[in-house]
Write an enzyme that holds these catalytic residues in place. Structure first.
Site, short mmCIF file in Angstrom:
data_model
loop_
_atom_site.label_atom_id
_atom_site.label_comp_id
_atom_site.label_asym_id
_atom_site.label_seq_id
_atom_site.Cartn_x
_atom_site.Cartn_y
_atom_site.Cartn_z
N GLY A 12 0.83 -1.21 0.00
CA GLY A 12 0.00 0.00 0.00
C GLY A 12 0.86 1.26 0.00
N ASP A 13 0.21 2.39 -0.15
CA ASP A 13 0.89 3.70 -0.15
C ASP A 13 1.92 3.83 -1.27
OD1 ASP A 13 -0.52 4.28 2.28
OD2 ASP A 13 0.97 3.07 3.34
N LYS A 16 -0.73 5.44 -5.58
CA LYS A 16 -1.76 5.11 -6.58
C LYS A 16 -2.63 6.33 -6.89
CE LYS A 16 -3.33 1.71 -3.97
NZ LYS A 16 -2.26 1.56 -2.98
N HIS A 41 -6.22 9.26 0.24
CA HIS A 41 -5.53 9.96 -0.85
C HIS A 41 -5.50 11.43 -0.50
CE1 HIS A 41 -6.85 6.74 -3.94
NE2 HIS A 41 -5.73 6.41 -3.34
N ALA A 300 -1.51 8.82 5.36
CA ALA A 300 -2.55 9.84 5.11
C ALA A 300 -3.78 9.60 5.98
CB ALA A 300 -2.95 9.82 3.63
N THR A 302 -3.79 7.57 9.18
CA THR A 302 -3.57 7.53 10.63
C THR A 302 -2.39 8.41 11.06
OG1 THR A 302 -2.13 5.62 10.32
CG2 THR A 302 -4.44 5.16 10.85
N GLY A 303 -1.62 8.90 10.10
CA GLY A 303 -0.45 9.73 10.43
C GLY A 303 0.72 8.91 10.97
N ASP A 334 12.68 9.76 -7.28
CA ASP A 334 13.45 10.95 -6.88
C ASP A 334 13.94 10.84 -5.44
OD1 ASP A 334 10.48 11.18 -6.70
OD2 ASP A 334 10.99 12.86 -5.38
N SER A 414 7.42 8.19 -11.90
CA SER A 414 7.01 9.43 -11.28
C SER A 414 8.20 9.98 -10.50
CB SER A 414 5.80 9.15 -10.37
OG SER A 414 5.60 10.23 -9.52
N GLY A 416 8.14 13.02 -8.75
CA GLY A 416 7.74 14.05 -7.79
C GLY A 416 6.25 13.99 -7.58
#
Ligand code: IMP
Length: 428
Positions: A12-13, A16, A41, A300, A302-303, A334, A414, A416
């Protein structure tokens, strides 16, 4: 271009959200098919940050219809908050743009309570769930006692069904966790109010998808979480409670496998994981901390800080197989800039044996020692590079090596977080 499934190839994370946002320009409809508000997201619209957990991020594109399929579990409070927020910002002015399956299961307050109580009781052995009630809601679905969204529209039938479910929890929760009994009337009133407010959005989304396909509309099925968190194919039991793999798009949206043309797997250029469970390539040193800080690796939803490690080719080959990937997208490359020597897991060693594939038995996976190969890093900032040939040679070599190792073409890199910070290798 035909219908696409996008899945996370790791834990995950993988980024996407950005990729779905990018590809949404080319599609007519975006469909969520599993998970719930355990996903998140972060979107920036007109300089304003919005975190969406349930509504597909395609909602930002005015031409796109967003669907939440039957495979999703819904917390109505969270969903209503998102709908209100989007409406307030002028991003959701017409209910026809957001259609929600009448067969999606509803996360009740006692699901969240059970999720948290159970985790507390498990102590050190806990799964590290997001505490959003995801597991208990799916348990009631499989146990054939859960409440589906469409049922909220039939007060009399709901009364009987909910009473049965609450009776069940009123035996379970006080006995196992010494918690107070749930008040039926409070939950029933809440449920009726959710039904009333969500009514304009509720539909049989499988039927709608069928109609859209007849009109040759293009659909993108957006996976949440990642392959290694899949209930069947992930690092069980440290997984989420749904099928995160591409096949989940069929059962979770109500389409047949022949409707899908391509399956794109998203991987970071390194690896991260949130919550407990085996993570063979995990880094415990300043290199891992560097990835965490530069990659802003904090959840994003639960921090929580994400655990960081090297890219694991064993896990990536596994993801390629179980999803039937037709293309790969690599994000956050990056973040590796400035790392002197980059490592990649080629295989594991366990109890004196060489393992090319992820073992199914959790204790075996815990004992696996990753075997690394090393690739020279690069120094330059690559966030403004837009052509593959302009990347440092060692960065090109790293990417091509990953592509060759898993045998799936790399479509996009990707470099950035912003729209446009991308390098296309193959156009769709
Ligand atoms: P649950 O989905 O809340 O039951 O959590 C089960 C496991 O999946 C935990 O390890 C969570 O940290 C992990 N998890 C759930 N959703 C996500 C996500 O969107 N990204 C990363 N990890 C997740």
């Amino acid at each position: 271009m035909g219908n696409i499934v996008i899945v996370g190839a790791q834990w995950g994370d993988e980024g996407k959200g950005k990729i779905v946002d990018l590809l949404t320009e080319k599609v007519d409809c975006v469909v969520r098919f599993q998970g719930g508000n355990n996903a998140g997201h972060t979107l920036v619209v007109d300089g304003q940050k919005t975190v969406l957990h349930l509504v597909p991020s395609g909602i930002l594109h005015a031409h796109v219809t967003c669907l939440i399929g039957n495979g999703v579990v819904l917390d109505p409070e969270v969903l209503l908050q998102e709908i209100e927020l989007l409406a307030h910002r002028g991003l959701l002015t017409n209910a026809s743009r957001l259609r929600i399956s009448d067969a999606a299961h509803v996360i009740m307050p006692f699901h969240k309570q059970l999720d948290r109580l159970r985790e507390e009781k498990m102590g050190a052995g806990k799964i590290g769930t997001t505490g959003r009630g995801i597991g208990p809601c799916y348990e009631d679905k499989i146990g054939r006692r859960g409440i589906r969204l469409g049922e909220l529209l039939y007060p009399d039938d709901l009364k009987e069904k909910l009473q049965g479910l609450i009776n069940y929890y009123n035996e379970l929760l006080p006995a196992l966790y010494k918690s107070e009994k749930i008040d039926f009337a409070t939950v029933y009133d809440q449920a009726l109010s959710w039904g009333e407010r969500l009514k304009p959005y509720i539909e049989n989304t499988s039927v709608l998808i069928g109609k859209l396909m007849k009109q040759n509309k293009m659909l993108l099925f957006e996976g949440a979480q990642g392959t290694s968190l899949d209930i069947d194919h992930g690092t069980f039991p440290f997984v989420t409670s749904s099928n995160t793999v591409a096949g989940g798009a069929c059962s979770g949206a109500g389409v047949g496998p022949t409707a899908i043309e391509s399956v794109l797997g998203i991987t970071k250029a390194y690896a991260t994981r949130v919550g407990s469970g085996p993570f063979p390539s995990e880094l415990f040193d300043e290199v891992g901390q560097g990835l965490q800080v530069r990659g802003k690796e904090f959840g994003a939803t639960t921090g929580r800080p994400r655990r960081c490690g090297w890219l694991d080719l064993v896990a990536l080959r596994h993801a390629t197989r179980v999803n039937g990937l037709t293309g790969l997208i690599m994000t956050k490359i990056d973040v590796l800039s400035g790392v002197d020597t980059i490592k990649l897991v080629t295989h594991y060693e366990c109890d004196g044996e060489r393992l090319e594939d992820m073992p199914t038995h959790p204790k075996l996976l815990e004992r696996c020692k990753p075997v690394f190969e090393e690739i020279e890093g690069w120094k330059n900032d690559i966030t403004s590079v837009r052509k593959f040939a302009d990347l440092p040679t060692s960065c090109q070599a790293y990417v091509r090596h990953v592509e060759k190792s898993i045998g799936v073409p790399l479509m996009l890199l990707s470099v950035g977080p912003e729209r446009g910070q991308d390098i296309w290798l193959q156009k769709f």
